[in-house]
Design a protein around this motif. Sequence first.
Motif, PDB file in Angstrom:
ATOM      1  N   ILE A 131      -4.721  68.061  11.924  1.00 37.75           N
ATOM      2  CA  ILE A 131      -5.242  65.996  11.699  1.00 37.75           C
ATOM      3  C   ILE A 131      -4.578  65.802  13.329  1.00 37.75           C
ATOM      4  N   ASP A 132      -5.451  65.513  13.844  1.00 41.26           N
ATOM      5  CA  ASP A 132      -6.252  65.260  15.476  1.00 41.26           C
ATOM      6  C   ASP A 132      -5.492  63.311  15.571  1.00 41.26           C
ATOM      7  N   GLU A 133      -4.277  63.436  16.327  1.00 39.94           N
ATOM      8  CA  GLU A 133      -4.018  61.898  16.183  1.00 39.94           C
ATOM      9  C   GLU A 133      -4.063  61.219  17.741  1.00 39.94           C
ATOM     10  N   ILE A 134      -5.049  62.269  18.651  1.00 36.91           N
ATOM     11  CA  ILE A 134      -4.982  62.025  19.898  1.00 36.91           C
ATOM     12  C   ILE A 134      -5.177  60.178  20.116  1.00 36.91           C
ATOM     13  N   GLN A 135      -6.257  59.257  19.017  1.00 38.80           N
ATOM     14  CA  GLN A 135      -6.727  58.513  19.928  1.00 38.80           C
ATOM     15  C   GLN A 135      -5.472  57.482  19.005  1.00 38.80           C
ATOM     16  N   ALA A 136      -5.794  58.023  17.428  1.00 40.26           N
ATOM     17  CA  ALA A 136      -4.925  57.020  16.333  1.00 40.26           C
ATOM     18  C   ALA A 136      -3.562  56.966  15.980  1.00 40.26           C
ATOM     19  N   SER A 172      -2.522  66.851  29.034  1.00 39.27           N
ATOM     20  CA  SER A 172      -4.265  65.544  27.707  1.00 39.27           C
ATOM     21  C   SER A 172      -4.744  66.144  26.850  1.00 39.27           C
ATOM     22  N   GLY A 173      -4.967  65.473  25.896  1.00 41.67           N
ATOM     23  CA  GLY A 173      -5.563  65.579  24.578  1.00 41.67           C
ATOM     24  C   GLY A 173      -6.403  66.642  24.271  1.00 41.67           C
ATOM     25  N   THR A 174      -7.077  67.068  24.880  1.00 42.05           N
ATOM     26  CA  THR A 174      -8.231  68.100  24.284  1.00 42.05           C
ATOM     27  C   THR A 174      -7.212  70.132  24.923  1.00 42.05           C
ATOM     28  N   GLU A 175      -6.026  69.697  25.910  1.00 41.07           N
ATOM     29  CA  GLU A 175      -5.326  70.787  25.441  1.00 41.07           C
ATOM     30  C   GLU A 175      -4.222  70.570  24.527  1.00 41.07           C
ATOM     31  N   GLY A 209     -19.145  57.335  26.130  1.00 43.22           N
ATOM     32  CA  GLY A 209     -18.400  58.435  26.360  1.00 43.22           C
ATOM     33  C   GLY A 209     -16.825  58.084  26.540  1.00 43.22           C
ATOM     34  N   ASP A 210     -15.544  59.016  25.370  1.00 47.66           N
ATOM     35  CA  ASP A 210     -14.713  59.160  25.966  1.00 47.66           C
ATOM     36  C   ASP A 210     -13.884  59.624  26.411  1.00 47.66           C
ATOM     37  N   SER A 215     -16.472  64.282  14.318  1.00 45.75           N
ATOM     38  CA  SER A 215     -15.743  64.231  14.847  1.00 45.75           C
ATOM     39  C   SER A 215     -15.637  64.326  16.778  1.00 45.75           C
ATOM     40  N   PHE A 216     -14.869  64.247  17.150  1.00 45.60           N
ATOM     41  CA  PHE A 216     -14.355  64.648  18.596  1.00 45.60           C
ATOM     42  C   PHE A 216     -12.984  64.879  18.845  1.00 45.60           C
ATOM     43  N   HIS A 217     -13.055  65.675  19.382  1.00 45.52           N
ATOM     44  CA  HIS A 217     -11.472  66.660  19.182  1.00 45.52           C
ATOM     45  C   HIS A 217     -11.529  66.713  20.980  1.00 45.52           C
ATOM     46  N   GLY A 218     -12.493  66.625  21.943  1.00 44.86           N
ATOM     47  CA  GLY A 218     -12.193  67.172  23.190  1.00 44.86           C
ATOM     48  C   GLY A 218     -13.321  68.456  23.825  1.00 44.86           C
ATOM     49  N   ALA A 268      -1.634  62.350  22.182  1.00 46.48           N
ATOM     50  CA  ALA A 268      -1.816  62.436  24.092  1.00 46.48           C
ATOM     51  C   ALA A 268      -1.697  60.677  24.170  1.00 46.48           C
ATOM     52  N   LYS A 269      -3.182  60.332  23.970  1.00 45.87           N
ATOM     53  CA  LYS A 269      -3.059  58.851  25.485  1.00 45.87           C
ATOM     54  C   LYS A 269      -2.499  58.360  25.335  1.00 45.87           C
ATOM     55  N   PRO A 270      -2.003  57.540  24.214  1.00 44.85           N
ATOM     56  CA  PRO A 270      -0.389  56.815  24.425  1.00 44.85           C
ATOM     57  C   PRO A 270       0.423  57.586  24.939  1.00 44.85           C
TER      58      PRO A 270
HETATM   59  C1  LIG Z   1      -9.435  62.364  19.122  1.00 39.94           C
HETATM   60  C2  LIG Z   1      -9.370  62.484  19.805  1.00 39.94           C
HETATM   61  N1  LIG Z   1      -9.462  63.634  19.835  1.00 39.94           N
HETATM   62  C3  LIG Z   1      -9.186  64.696  21.770  1.00 39.94           C
HETATM   63  C4  LIG Z   1      -9.265  64.076  22.332  1.00 39.94           C
HETATM   64  C5  LIG Z   1      -9.859  64.124  23.960  1.00 39.94           C
HETATM   65  O1  LIG Z   1      -8.796  63.928  24.410  1.00 39.94           O
HETATM   66  P1  LIG Z   1      -8.765  64.387  26.584  1.00 39.94           P
HETATM   67  O2  LIG Z   1      -9.436  63.118  26.899  1.00 39.94           O
HETATM   68  O3  LIG Z   1      -6.939  63.241  26.654  1.00 39.94           O
HETATM   69  O4  LIG Z   1      -8.870  66.003  26.573  1.00 39.94           O
HETATM   70  C6  LIG Z   1      -9.933  62.321  22.208  1.00 39.94           C
HETATM   71  C7  LIG Z   1     -10.287  61.797  23.408  1.00 39.94           C
HETATM   72  O5  LIG Z   1     -10.777  60.592  23.426  1.00 39.94           O
HETATM   73  C8  LIG Z   1     -10.153  61.846  21.066  1.00 39.94           C
HETATM   74  O6  LIG Z   1     -10.051  60.480  20.936  1.00 39.94           O
END
Ligand SMILES: Cc1ncc(COP(=O)(O)O)c(C=O)c1O
Length: 418
Positions: free
Chosen positions: A225-230, A104-107, A417-418, A140-143, A254-256
């Motif tokens: 740099i968190d590229e989980i969404q971008a 997952s992204g947060t991991e 909420g993501d 910021s949003f990182h999980g 992560a995501k895609p």
């Molecule tokens: C930039 C970013 N980092 C981290 C996360 C967390 O990812 P996950 O929901 O897969 O744990 C997200 C989720 O929306 C995100 O957009």
Amino acid sequence: MKLEQIQAAESRLLLPTYERNPILMVGGEGVHLIDENGTRYLDLLSGIGVNALGYGHPAIEDAIIEQSRKLIHTSNLFFHEGQAELALRLTNAAGLDRAFFCNSGTEAWEAALKIARAYAGMLRSQGQSIGTKFLALEGSFHGRTMGSVATTYKEKYREPFAPVMPGVEFVRFNDVADLREKFSSDVCAILVEAIQGEGGIRPLSQEFLDAARTLTRSTGALLIIDEIQAGFGRTGKWLAYQHYGITPDITTIAKPLAGGLPLGAMLCTEEVARAIHPGMHGTTFGGGPLACAVALAVFDTIEQEGLLEHIESVGEHFRAGLEDLRARHSIITDVRGIGLMLAVELESAELAKAAFASMTARQILINRTSETVLRFLPPYVLGVEDVDEAIRALDEVLTSIGPAQLVAAAHTGGKIGD
Ligand SMILES: Cc1ncc(COP(=O)(O)O)c(C=O)c1O
């Protein structure tokens, strides 16, 4: 079970973490989701940026069928065919050297935080003066796990779970002077999203990212740099930081990545990887054969179908349509984003709620983030005709929003909420 029965059962049985939209999805085809009544929805959200190839793509179906017949799980105690190949492709795409796979992204973000602390510890053991503090950004949003949430800005995500991981300070978004003031040898890493997602599709300025890169290089701290969404193609480049001509020490994807299956990756330089030894970090499921096989199929498809170029051109068309709407609707205060990571900001949260509700009623799925922002994260295979349909609908919706829609949408308009 029918929707009403499922709603009743879930309300008794599940932790109430999300306020779901009252639609029961049962299938998907291309860029459309299909509900229990056979109604088709143009999906401009793709499971919050996950379903990169849309629904029912043969490359994904074939990879799942083929790999599931061979091997689904081994644990990381054995070799399988997928990880090295995927690591090679991802590190080449990212300009980095090594990969760690998770679910997952947060991991992926937790792995980045842990390796940053371990790397700083290694430098200290070699006599260098460097601390353990993280600088993260406002917005910021990182999980949502304890480390990730500590580096996530909005208090509503952190406060109920206090005390979260200590040692995080927030810098004002794109404020170079604030970054310089807060940076010191106490800092082990600066943490950013090149384009903030949940924060409202807000890109970093070149000046800010340049400053972050220069400051971290001056002390041995890391730029993460968190590229989980971008990342992984969404902006028309493999990584959004490539629009800035900057390479971080660590990135997270992560995501895609596996087209809908859970898979995350932390990528880093050879230098940073020196801090990790067997036993320090790990995962039971991460980087399993099935997820890796599907990610490789997604990777191949993006390359073979020229999807990065497609994202760039269809994204420009989308953005131009949104800019045109902005010129005609004064309630749009901003249009932001690049590729297929786009947003319009409206004058108020009430307007954004009403616009979301009206778009859903027209079977077009978007979402609302940061209260006032309508966000578009469609599948990469979105066509120009889909964009035109969405722009036409948004035009009509913005034209027709009046007091009645505002009242009706007050309680239903777009779950945050993501
Ligand atoms: C930039 C970013 N980092 C981290 C996360 C967390 O990812 P996950 O929901 O897969 O744990 C997200 C989720 O929306 C995100 O957009």
